[in-house]
Motif scaffolding. Structure first.
Motif, PDB file in Angstrom:
ATOM      1  N   ARG A 103       2.192 -98.487  -8.740  1.00  0.00           N
ATOM      2  CA  ARG A 103       2.343 -97.127  -9.261  1.00  0.00           C
ATOM      3  C   ARG A 103       2.903 -97.184 -10.674  1.00  0.00           C
ATOM      4  O   ARG A 103       3.636 -98.100 -11.034  1.00  0.00           O
ATOM      5  CB  ARG A 103       3.338 -96.343  -8.425  1.00  0.00           C
ATOM      6  CG  ARG A 103       2.918 -95.998  -7.026  1.00  0.00           C
ATOM      7  CD  ARG A 103       4.018 -95.099  -6.468  1.00  0.00           C
ATOM      8  NE  ARG A 103       4.078 -95.153  -5.017  1.00  0.00           N
ATOM      9  CZ  ARG A 103       3.576 -94.202  -4.232  1.00  0.00           C
ATOM     10  NH1 ARG A 103       2.969 -93.173  -4.765  1.00  0.00           N
ATOM     11  NH2 ARG A 103       3.695 -94.286  -2.929  1.00  0.00           N
ATOM     12  N   ASP A 104       2.583 -96.171 -11.449  1.00  0.00           N
ATOM     13  CA  ASP A 104       3.176 -96.049 -12.771  1.00  0.00           C
ATOM     14  C   ASP A 104       4.404 -95.158 -12.731  1.00  0.00           C
ATOM     15  O   ASP A 104       5.309 -95.292 -13.544  1.00  0.00           O
ATOM     16  CB  ASP A 104       2.166 -95.438 -13.749  1.00  0.00           C
ATOM     17  CG  ASP A 104       1.173 -96.467 -14.207  1.00  0.00           C
ATOM     18  OD1 ASP A 104       1.617 -97.533 -14.617  1.00  0.00           O
ATOM     19  OD2 ASP A 104      -0.038 -96.208 -14.129  1.00  0.00           O
ATOM     20  N   VAL A 105       4.361 -94.217 -11.809  1.00  0.00           N
ATOM     21  CA  VAL A 105       5.431 -93.237 -11.763  1.00  0.00           C
ATOM     22  C   VAL A 105       6.066 -93.289 -10.388  1.00  0.00           C
ATOM     23  O   VAL A 105       5.378 -93.348  -9.379  1.00  0.00           O
ATOM     24  CB  VAL A 105       4.866 -91.825 -12.031  1.00  0.00           C
ATOM     25  CG1 VAL A 105       5.935 -90.778 -11.818  1.00  0.00           C
ATOM     26  CG2 VAL A 105       4.315 -91.751 -13.432  1.00  0.00           C
ATOM     27  N   ALA A 106       7.364 -93.308 -10.381  1.00  0.00           N
ATOM     28  CA  ALA A 106       8.063 -93.283  -9.103  1.00  0.00           C
ATOM     29  C   ALA A 106       8.031 -91.847  -8.606  1.00  0.00           C
ATOM     30  O   ALA A 106       8.666 -90.973  -9.180  1.00  0.00           O
ATOM     31  CB  ALA A 106       9.485 -93.761  -9.289  1.00  0.00           C
ATOM     32  N   VAL A 272       0.518 -87.523 -15.931  1.00  0.00           N
ATOM     33  CA  VAL A 272       1.942 -87.612 -16.275  1.00  0.00           C
ATOM     34  C   VAL A 272       2.161 -88.681 -17.343  1.00  0.00           C
ATOM     35  O   VAL A 272       3.003 -88.542 -18.219  1.00  0.00           O
ATOM     36  CB  VAL A 272       2.761 -87.941 -15.011  1.00  0.00           C
ATOM     37  CG1 VAL A 272       4.208 -88.209 -15.369  1.00  0.00           C
ATOM     38  CG2 VAL A 272       2.686 -86.787 -14.038  1.00  0.00           C
ATOM     39  N   LEU A 273       1.336 -89.719 -17.265  1.00  0.00           N
ATOM     40  CA  LEU A 273       1.495 -90.821 -18.208  1.00  0.00           C
ATOM     41  C   LEU A 273       1.339 -90.345 -19.644  1.00  0.00           C
ATOM     42  O   LEU A 273       1.995 -90.834 -20.536  1.00  0.00           O
ATOM     43  CB  LEU A 273       0.462 -91.904 -17.916  1.00  0.00           C
ATOM     44  CG  LEU A 273       0.735 -92.738 -16.680  1.00  0.00           C
ATOM     45  CD1 LEU A 273      -0.420 -93.658 -16.412  1.00  0.00           C
ATOM     46  CD2 LEU A 273       2.017 -93.513 -16.859  1.00  0.00           C
ATOM     47  N   ILE A 275       1.954 -87.320 -20.599  1.00  0.00           N
ATOM     48  CA  ILE A 275       3.124 -86.497 -20.889  1.00  0.00           C
ATOM     49  C   ILE A 275       4.271 -87.395 -21.326  1.00  0.00           C
ATOM     50  O   ILE A 275       4.990 -87.099 -22.259  1.00  0.00           O
ATOM     51  CB  ILE A 275       3.535 -85.676 -19.654  1.00  0.00           C
ATOM     52  CG1 ILE A 275       2.408 -84.720 -19.297  1.00  0.00           C
ATOM     53  CG2 ILE A 275       4.814 -84.908 -19.928  1.00  0.00           C
ATOM     54  CD1 ILE A 275       2.632 -83.963 -18.037  1.00  0.00           C
ATOM     55  N   VAL A 276       4.359 -88.513 -20.650  1.00  0.00           N
ATOM     56  CA  VAL A 276       5.420 -89.443 -20.983  1.00  0.00           C
ATOM     57  C   VAL A 276       5.421 -89.718 -22.473  1.00  0.00           C
ATOM     58  O   VAL A 276       6.455 -89.656 -23.121  1.00  0.00           O
ATOM     59  CB  VAL A 276       5.235 -90.770 -20.213  1.00  0.00           C
ATOM     60  CG1 VAL A 276       6.251 -91.794 -20.691  1.00  0.00           C
ATOM     61  CG2 VAL A 276       5.372 -90.550 -18.734  1.00  0.00           C
ATOM     62  N   GLU A 279       6.604 -86.661 -24.522  1.00  0.00           N
ATOM     63  CA  GLU A 279       8.024 -86.456 -24.313  1.00  0.00           C
ATOM     64  C   GLU A 279       8.814 -87.460 -25.125  1.00  0.00           C
ATOM     65  O   GLU A 279       9.758 -87.132 -25.807  1.00  0.00           O
ATOM     66  CB  GLU A 279       8.358 -86.628 -22.827  1.00  0.00           C
ATOM     67  CG  GLU A 279       8.161 -85.379 -22.022  1.00  0.00           C
ATOM     68  CD  GLU A 279       8.969 -84.220 -22.548  1.00  0.00           C
ATOM     69  OE1 GLU A 279      10.137 -84.450 -22.924  1.00  0.00           O
ATOM     70  OE2 GLU A 279       8.450 -83.096 -22.606  1.00  0.00           O
ATOM     71  N   GLU A 280       8.386 -88.680 -24.979  1.00  0.00           N
ATOM     72  CA  GLU A 280       9.147 -89.737 -25.633  1.00  0.00           C
ATOM     73  C   GLU A 280       9.123 -89.565 -27.129  1.00  0.00           C
ATOM     74  O   GLU A 280      10.113 -89.791 -27.801  1.00  0.00           O
ATOM     75  CB  GLU A 280       8.588 -91.099 -25.251  1.00  0.00           C
ATOM     76  CG  GLU A 280       9.337 -91.649 -24.061  1.00  0.00           C
ATOM     77  CD  GLU A 280       8.674 -92.865 -23.507  1.00  0.00           C
ATOM     78  OE1 GLU A 280       8.136 -93.644 -24.308  1.00  0.00           O
ATOM     79  OE2 GLU A 280       8.703 -93.030 -22.282  1.00  0.00           O
ATOM     80  N   GLN A 298       4.038 -97.182 -29.484  1.00  0.00           N
ATOM     81  CA  GLN A 298       3.876 -96.269 -28.366  1.00  0.00           C
ATOM     82  C   GLN A 298       2.405 -95.980 -28.118  1.00  0.00           C
ATOM     83  O   GLN A 298       1.924 -96.041 -27.006  1.00  0.00           O
ATOM     84  CB  GLN A 298       4.558 -94.938 -28.685  1.00  0.00           C
ATOM     85  CG  GLN A 298       6.027 -94.930 -28.405  1.00  0.00           C
ATOM     86  CD  GLN A 298       6.294 -95.027 -26.929  1.00  0.00           C
ATOM     87  OE1 GLN A 298       5.412 -94.756 -26.123  1.00  0.00           O
ATOM     88  NE2 GLN A 298       7.489 -95.448 -26.575  1.00  0.00           N
ATOM     89  N   SER A 302       1.128 -97.363 -24.645  1.00  0.00           N
ATOM     90  CA  SER A 302       0.878 -96.393 -23.585  1.00  0.00           C
ATOM     91  C   SER A 302      -0.060 -95.308 -24.090  1.00  0.00           C
ATOM     92  O   SER A 302       0.350 -94.198 -24.363  1.00  0.00           O
ATOM     93  CB  SER A 302       2.181 -95.804 -23.050  1.00  0.00           C
ATOM     94  OG  SER A 302       3.203 -95.867 -23.996  1.00  0.00           O
TER      95      SER A 302
END
Lengths: 653, 860
Positions: A103-106, A272-273, A275-276, A279-280, A298, A302
């Motif tokens: 998974r990429d996101v918990a 979500v990735l 979005i990451v 956000e970052e 970045q 990603s």
């Protein structure tokens, strides 16, 4: 027991099941891999898995099992992730364990929170590879793969659609129809030229599917920050295809840059990735912890998941060759663990029995292609089955770079020769050695420290790729620094079969195994193992027509045999008996006695190489006396031709 | 919100680790083993943590005073606040007021250590207060000895005391003089360092972890496992000692301890999750450094209403803004005052694995470093450094508003200490890095190998096994790889003697010269490979360029400087142009490079051996000509080569046969089989590296005698024919070769056998390159003057004959050129070529006897 569709469409449910059963101890991970290994071994199950090479990402179901055939272009730093984590519900205080692998996101439920301080958390390590489709992969190879996939999916009763919404147009065709199509190669070619990754632009017909991909890719590029389009870092210019971040969980040390892999894993395109990233980027000004990487880094490390999807690898295997017409692994030991256990030896022995007619046919075909020059055709076969089989300290053994001199200048001849080679080998690239190309293109991959990635270059190719260098295009002119570097790199590649990648502060050499064919007018300025001067027997009035008719005349089934022939013979072992060794020794001493000036160790090297490939091309794995004599004869013919050429030139001067 | 550091998790892991460490210790020491088994029967799976070993051993109740089972521990570990001598107060603003009760310490401000993370409250746990331990009465133990920092087994008081003892007593038994200039090796090392701090005023104490380990294994382990807790304790200890000794000393801030050389990790690749929060040392190359980032350490808030001020410290990277004013109870009235807040400098640095550590075919890994305060801007991109620091992992939040967390941690290293590995390169030999490479087993293995009688042959045959025969050439190259001993005569005014051996290979095309060069280039760590055709003088030496960003002048080094302490392989030496070749003169004898360009005048070290390959001028070797004539290199350059080898095609049947067999075998044997036969390239590389850094042979009495004899012999040969033929340079070559041969044997003494071999090799090489083709006699003067003695004699004779001839013609002012030539030919009994005639004319012209203009010869 989960049904078939489950492990394909929802592998997480399987993993969750195994995880829940075995949670206190850590061998659930092993069980997961074993489970999928077993599943994939079942009757050709590998063909059911949708391939990322073929189906556009947005048609694939997220979190489903996919496969991807790719070359490792770059390796990123290993990352630590939460292998197991615990969530807690703040209201009820109920604690649940989850796995973070694959998974990429918990994830956690709406009412839950991740307990970062939990004692149950296990930190693990995984490695990310940046993978691109095999550079210069031939159109036919992709087509064959597609056919296999659709044949199996449509034929099977428990029909598994690769996705809920995507039904490709070809999908509806049955296997028989496809066979039928094979009989009309011109039609087929037109259909698939759009797929061609290089040199397919002549036909200019792009499949609708491709258009779709491009459109969607373009869409993502423009949105949302209007940043310049992301360079997907394909080694060869003009390539398209999905690039992918492949996350490897075990034995990543065994993989190397430029290895060709086939991975089976879980596709992750979680929005979500993306979005990451945003956000970052936004919060980086606030949070000192997250400003470690530059914006550039970045972007590269990603990228939006829709553009560069992630695959979490369950099974990965290095491919010996990328010819889809052959079983994936042919080695004795390897095939034990391989799903084609029983197929491989049978396949080889079957094919070996009909080897000589295939060879004769191929020779005839190439003779025609080379305008009736059978000697050149013979050498071309030897060249096409050559491969670096060992390295003695710095010396690569088994490379056989052929310089085909005497090619007509400024004609489409070289281009057509390339097209024919493209039809025969699974991966190839035509390098036009124009002054402009040499001065402006990126040959040597170099490290971009700002983005922390290896920027690819033309010479970053997978093993056994055919590189056709067209020197007839070269005009007089000035090479600048880049040009000189590029020519040097090309020379090094040919002589030592290695490319020195530029790491700015130092260089690092990467061994490679690339078959280089140089077409030139006179003797090439690049080094080569052997120069063959072309002597056309026929001059066709219309080259274009002649070459096209040549390709259409050959039956697809025959063409496939050629392809198998060339790939298979490369993998055979070879030895020389003591007896023949003696004979060769005698011969060499004798030759030196007669003509010490012109026979050198290099000549012996070359003759031995010719003998090796000559034997292999006939399916013999040991050198016989006859082959040795034949090799000598070929060499003599070739040399006589060169001598003759020199005389002609001398007279002209 | 989701706070970044999973503190409890970390602590828990730490505890586990402590237990593991214990277990590891137990395996070694039987007494504690016993204790452990006792314990595990009574307390379950979690192992107890000892307080401090001495206390433990003395007290029978020691083990019982520890925690018993994990769940209970977790609940019971409500800490008591113990302020005495705890790092709690350390580094917080309050300590600035209170300080330690010493005047010196009080006078010197404490400086925060962002490298150890924000001043987190390290809670101490009194083992006594543990409810479960209540049934045990620990009467003998003082309270202090039972205090450990929560989650660790570190007892502050004992840790401090031990470290103070270390500082006061430690004398490095292995210290070498060159490492610590100005230190008295028999005095406690670190006390001298403190004195230095007092004098210089740089409040940092670098502590070699290796020293600490040899002093107290347990303290070392604690430092490695809990750097965040132990280093502040060390700081405290140092400051106490320092201000005790030098109460009046004024420092910028209190002394900070910087440990380095933690042996935990050397390679970036071996970092794994277990290293998180531990002290590690890794080596690598800086590839990028960021701008300076000011990081807030302490925020200053002021109430807008009542002007009440308060300070808030950074906690885990966040500042908690006070929402209510404590004074006037107004909400949201506190405003941040920037220029009264405290900031520290911070810099992000990317470190990349050094190329040597990388497995073949993979790309290098990188790791992010954070440097703080003084360490900012200490390194530049391109530097090779050893970094000691604390490895951190921080989870990444997807979005503050979403509870999902990206399941990946971000990792970085908080730098505590840098050590540039190439800093010394401009001054002396960098032995540091090479020494560390060998494990004890490896050294044993190498030594074992060196004892073999045929080691010299073995090594030389391991060198480029794919190249056939040329035994002597391989031996020569082998000796070149080892090099001679470095001798320093600076004091007597002669400067350094060159230890490097230069070799020239010359021969027919296709005799695998390039392959040999490639092999050597691949073998040595600091090798460079250039081709004479493509390189320019600047490419070889150094050039000055302007950095486009900073407009700064930067010195870019070329191949020769880059191969300092290595080998520079130059292919196609003959194709190099004259000016480029001329830079080699200085390098090959003085081993330096002088640059005067764009205002930069400097002398760089270029202690490089040169392995050059040249083709004969006619591309094929002309056996009728001398080496000089065949290679056409200036003899000033030639004489700087210790060995000149000819690689000729022997044209001999037996040789052909062997060659054929060798080549055929290449074409069918599998790779594994080949490797079995020869020594591994890695072993060879290690062997050479070891010998180069550890073996420094000196001439023995007999050896010097033998050398003198050899030299006298060489001189005699020359003097017999009335001319000096051997020069001191040849003697130096002989010495170097003999030393290198002694190094091959790992011998500290050069003995007669070494001299014998040096002589033999020298003769072999000479025999080939300096044989006078006309007489067959070895003649070194060919190398030194470019002409063989007989040729010189002949030339003189001819010139004399010509002079006589002209004189015999009487007083004619001008002579016809062709006429004279014909006359001379008719008169001479040997064949006179046109070249010889012209040479004779030139010789006479040099004597001002005549001039040649066009086709006429005029007498003067």
């Amino acid at each position: 027991m989960p049904c078939v569709a489950d492990w394909l469409n929802n592998p997480f449910s399987i993993v969750q099941g195994i995880f829940a059963q075995n949670v206190p101890n850590s061998d659930w991970e092993k069980k997961v891999t074993e489970y999928f290994k077993e599943k994939l071994k079942e009757n050709n199950a590998t063909n059911w898995v949708p391939s990322l090479n073929d189906v556009p990402v947005h048609y694939l179901k997220p979190n489903s099992l996919v496969k991807f055939r790719c070359m490792v272009q770059d390796m990123f730093d290993p990352e630590f992730y939460m292998g197991v984590y615990e969530t807690v519900d703040p209201n009820t205080n109920a604690r649940v364990l989850h796995f973070g692998k694959y998974r990429d996101v918990a994830e956690c439920g709406p009412q839950q929170e991740i307990d970062l301080n939990s004692s149950q958390t296990v930190t693990s390590e995984r490695q990310t590879f940046y993978c691109v489709p095999v550079p210069g992969e031939s159109a036919w190879s992709v087509v064959v793969l597609n056919l296999q996939f659709y044949a199996y999916t449509s034929a099977s009763q428990a029909r598994v659609s690769p996705s809920t919404s995507y039904t490709p147009s070809r999908h509806k065709r049955s296997y028989e129809e496809d066979e039928d199509m094979d009989l009309h190669p011109s039609k087929q070619k037109e259909q698939h030229m759009g797929n061609s990754r290089s040199g397919g632009d002549i036909h200019g017909c792009v499949e609708p599917k491709r258009l779709e991909t491009e459109a969607s890719a373009g869409h993502h590029l423009i949105s949302p920050n209007c940043s310049p389009p992301l360079d997907l870092n394909f080694p060869l210019p003009g390539e398209k295809g999905p690039a992918c971040l492949v996350k490897v969980y075990e034995s990543w040390d065994s993989f190397k840059v430029n290895d060709v892999l086939e991975v089976y894993g879980i596709l992750s395109v979680d929005p979500v990735l993306s979005i990451v990233n945003n956000e970052e980027r936004d919060s980086s000004a606030l949070d000192p912890m997250e400003c470690m990487d530059t914006a550039e880094e970045q972007r590269v490390h990603s990228p939006p998941a829709s553009l560069v999807p992630r695959i979490h690898v369950i099974l990965a295997q290095k491919l010996q060759h990328i010819n889809p017409l052959l079983p994936a692994c042919l080695n004795e030991e390897e095939s034990k663990t391989c799903e084609y256990r029983n197929l491989a030896p049978l396949f080889v022995s079957n094919f070996m029995s009909e080897l000589s007619p295939v060879r004769a046919e191929l020779l005839g075909f190439l003779t025609h292609a080379l305008l009736g020059d059978s000697l050149a055709a013979e050498y071309l076969i030897l060249h096409l089955i050559s491969t670096v089989y060992a390295r003695r300290d710095v010396l690569p053994l088994g490379k056989f770079t052929v310089n085909l001199s005497g090619c007509p200048r400024n004609s489409i001849f070289t281009e057509h020769i390339y097209r024919i080679i493209q039809q025969l080998v699974p991966a190839s690239y035509r390098l036009q050695m124009t002054i402009e190309n040499m001065n402006h293109s990126r040959f040597i991959p170099h490290k971009d420290y700002a983005a922390n990635r290896l920027v690819s270059g033309v010479l970053q190719l997978a093993s056994n790729t055919s590189l056709v260098v067209d020197e007839t295009q070269l005009e007089q002119g000035q090479l600048d620094t880049t040009g000189v570097h590029n020519v040097t790199a090309l020379g090094n590649l040919i002589t030592w079969q290695k490319v020195d990648y530029d790491f700015n502060y130092h260089q690092m050499e990467f061994p490679c195994n690339i078959n280089v064919l140089i077409t030139s007018e006179g003797r090439s300025l690049l080094p080569s193992d052997c120069q063959v001067h072309l002597q056309p027997q026929i001059i066709p009035p219309n080259m274009e027509e002649y070459m096209n008719s040549l390709l259409t005349a050959v039956l697809p089934s025959v063409l496939n045999k050629f392809r198998i022939y060339l790939s298979l013979l490369r993998l055979l072992d070879y030895s020389i008996s003591d007896e023949v060794t003696k004979a060769v020794e005698e011969d060499f001493v004798e030759m030196r006695k007669n003509d010490p000036e012109s026979i050198t160790a290099d000549d012996l090297h070359r003759t031995l190489l010719v003998a090796r490939f000559l034997s292999l091309s006939a399916g013999q794995t040991t050198l016989s006396r006859e082959r040795w004599l034949r090799a000598k004869q070929l060499e003599a013919l070739r040399k006589a031709r060169l001598q003759q050429q020199k005389c002609v030139n001398g007279n002209e001067l | 919100y989701l706070g970044p550091p999973p503190a409890a998790l970390r602590r828990f892991r730490r505890r586990l680790r402590a237990c593991l460490c214990l277990a590891a210790q137990d395996a070694r020491s039987p007494p504690s083993q016993k204790r452990r088994t006792e314990d595990s029967t009574s307390t379950g799976d979690l192992q107890p943590m000892p307080t401090s070993p001495p206390a433990d051993l003395q007290s029978p109740s020691g083990p019982d005073a520890l925690f018993s089972s994990p769940p209970q521990f977790r609940h019971a570990a409500i800490p008591l606040d113990f302020d005495i001598s705890s790092p709690l107060t350390y580094g917080t603003p309050s300590s600035r007021v209170e300080g330690t009760p010493r005047s010196g310490v009080r006078g010197t401000p404490v400086r925060q250590r962002p490298d150890l993370g924000s001043a987190r409250k390290a809670r101490q746990v009194d083992l006594h207060s543990d409810g479960l331990a209540e049934d045990v009465v620990a009467t003998e133990q003082s309270l202090g000895q039972k205090l450990v920092i929560w989650g660790t087994d570190v007892n502050v008081a004992s840790c401090k005391e031990k470290f103070q003892r270390f500082l006061q007593c430690f004398i490095d038994p292995l210290a070498k003089e060159d490492e610590d200039i100005g230190l008295d090796l028999n005095e406690p090392r670190y006390m001298q360092r403190l004195e230095e701090i007092n004098m210089v005023g740089e409040p940092f104490l670098n502590v070699n972890c290796d020293h600490l380990r040899s002093f107290d294994e347990n303290l070392y382990r604690q430092l490695i496992c809990y750097p965040q807790e132990v280093i502040p304790t060390f700081d405290m200890a140092v400051n106490e000692i320092f201000f005790d000794r030098y109460p009046d000393s004024i420092l910028e801030h209190q002394i900070q301890v910087r440990p380095y050389n933690a042996l935990k990790t050397r390679n970036m690749r071996s970092l794994n999750p277990e290293d998180i929060d531990q002290l590690i040392t890794i080596s690598g190359m800086v590839i990028r450094s960021s701008q300076l980032i000011p990081e807030m350490q302490e925020a200053f808030f002021k109430c807008q209403v009542c002007a009440f001020t308060t300070r808030v410290e950074i906690d885990r990277g966040r500042i908690a803004e006070p929402s209510v004013c404590k004074n006037c109870n107004t909400t949201h009235s506190m405003a941040l005052i920037h220029n009264r807040s405290m900031f520290s400098d911070k810099q992000m640095i990317k470190l990349q694995e050094s190329p040597e550590d990388m497995p073949a075919g993979q790309t290098p890994h990188t790791v992010a470093l954070f440097a703080h305060n003084d360490l900012v801007d200490k390194v530049q991109p391109g530097d090779r450094v050893n970094v000691t620091g604390i490895y951190r992992a921080v989870p990444i939040r997807v979005n503050p508003r979403i509870s999902n967390v990206k399941s990946v941690y971000k990792t970085h290293i908080d730098v505590i200490h840098y050590r540039k590995t190439d800093a010394k390169r401009l001054h002396g030999v960098d032995e540091e890095t090479e020494q560390k490479m060998f494990t004890e087993e490896r050294v044993e293995m190498l030594k074992e190998l060196s004892k073999k009688a045929d080691i010299y042959e073995r090594l030389s045959s391991a060198l480029a096994p794919s190249i056939y025969e040329h035994e002597d050439i391989k031996k020569g190259i082998l000796l070149q790889l080892f090099g001679g001993s470095r001798k320093d005569f600076t004091r007597t005014g002669r400067g350094n003697f060159r230890a490097e051996i230069n070799i020239l290979l010359c021969g027919d095309p296709g005799t695998s010269k390039s392959q040999l060069l490639q092999y050597v280039y691949n073998l040595v760590p600091r090798g460079q490979y250039t081709s004479g055709k493509g390189s320019s003088a600047v490419g070889l030496t150094a050039y000055v360029m302007k950095d486009p960003e900073t407009r700064q002048l930067v010195l870019q080094t070329g191949a020769l400087v880059l191969s300092d302490n290595g080998i520079c392989c130059i292919d196609e030496f003959d194709k190099m142009n004259e000016s480029t070749r001329s830079v080699l003169h200085e390098v090959m004898e003085q081993q330096t490079l002088s640059i005067a360009k764009a205002g930069i005048i400097c002398q760089l070290n270029a202690r490089t051996s040169i392995l050059a390959a040249a083709n004969p001028i006619e591309s094929q070797w002309n056996p009728k000509k001398t080496t000089i004539e065949n290679i056409q290199l200036p003899h000033t350059l030639l004489s700087r080569f210790d060995l000149i080898f000819l690689m000729l095609d022997p044209r001999d049947e037996a040789y052909d046969r062997r060659l054929a067999r060798h080549l055929v075998s290449l074409y069918y044997r599998s790779e594994e089989k080949m490797e079995e036969e020869y020594m591994d390239m890695a072993v060879l590389r290690d062997y050479i590296a070891y010998a180069r850094s550890y073996v420094n042979p000196r001439l023995s009495e007999e050896a010097s005698q033998a050398l003198i004899e050899a030299y006298v012999d060489m001189r005699k040969i020359g003097s017999g024919r009335g001319m000096v033929s051997a020069y001191p340079r040849q003697l130096e070559s002989l010495i170097r070769l003999a030393e290198a041969h002694a190094k091959v044997r790992f011998s500290e003494k050069v003995e007669t056998i070494d001299v014998e071999e040096a002589k033999r090799l020298h003769r072999e090489a000479l025999k080939q390159s300096a044989t006078d083709p006309r007489t067959g006699i070895v003649d070194i003067s060919i190398l030194t003057t470019g002409m063989s003695a007989t040729a010189r004699k002949r030339k003189e004779e001819l010139a004399q004959a010509l002079r006589k001839l002209i004189q015999s013609k009487g007083k004619t002012p001008a002579l016809k050129y062709q006429q004279l030539f014909d006359d001379l030919r008719a008169q001479s009994d040997t064949a006179v070529t046109k070249e010889m005639f012209e040479e004779a004319l030139r010789a006479l012209a040099d004597d001002d006897f005549l001039t040649v203009t066009g086709k006429t010869v005029r007498l003067l």
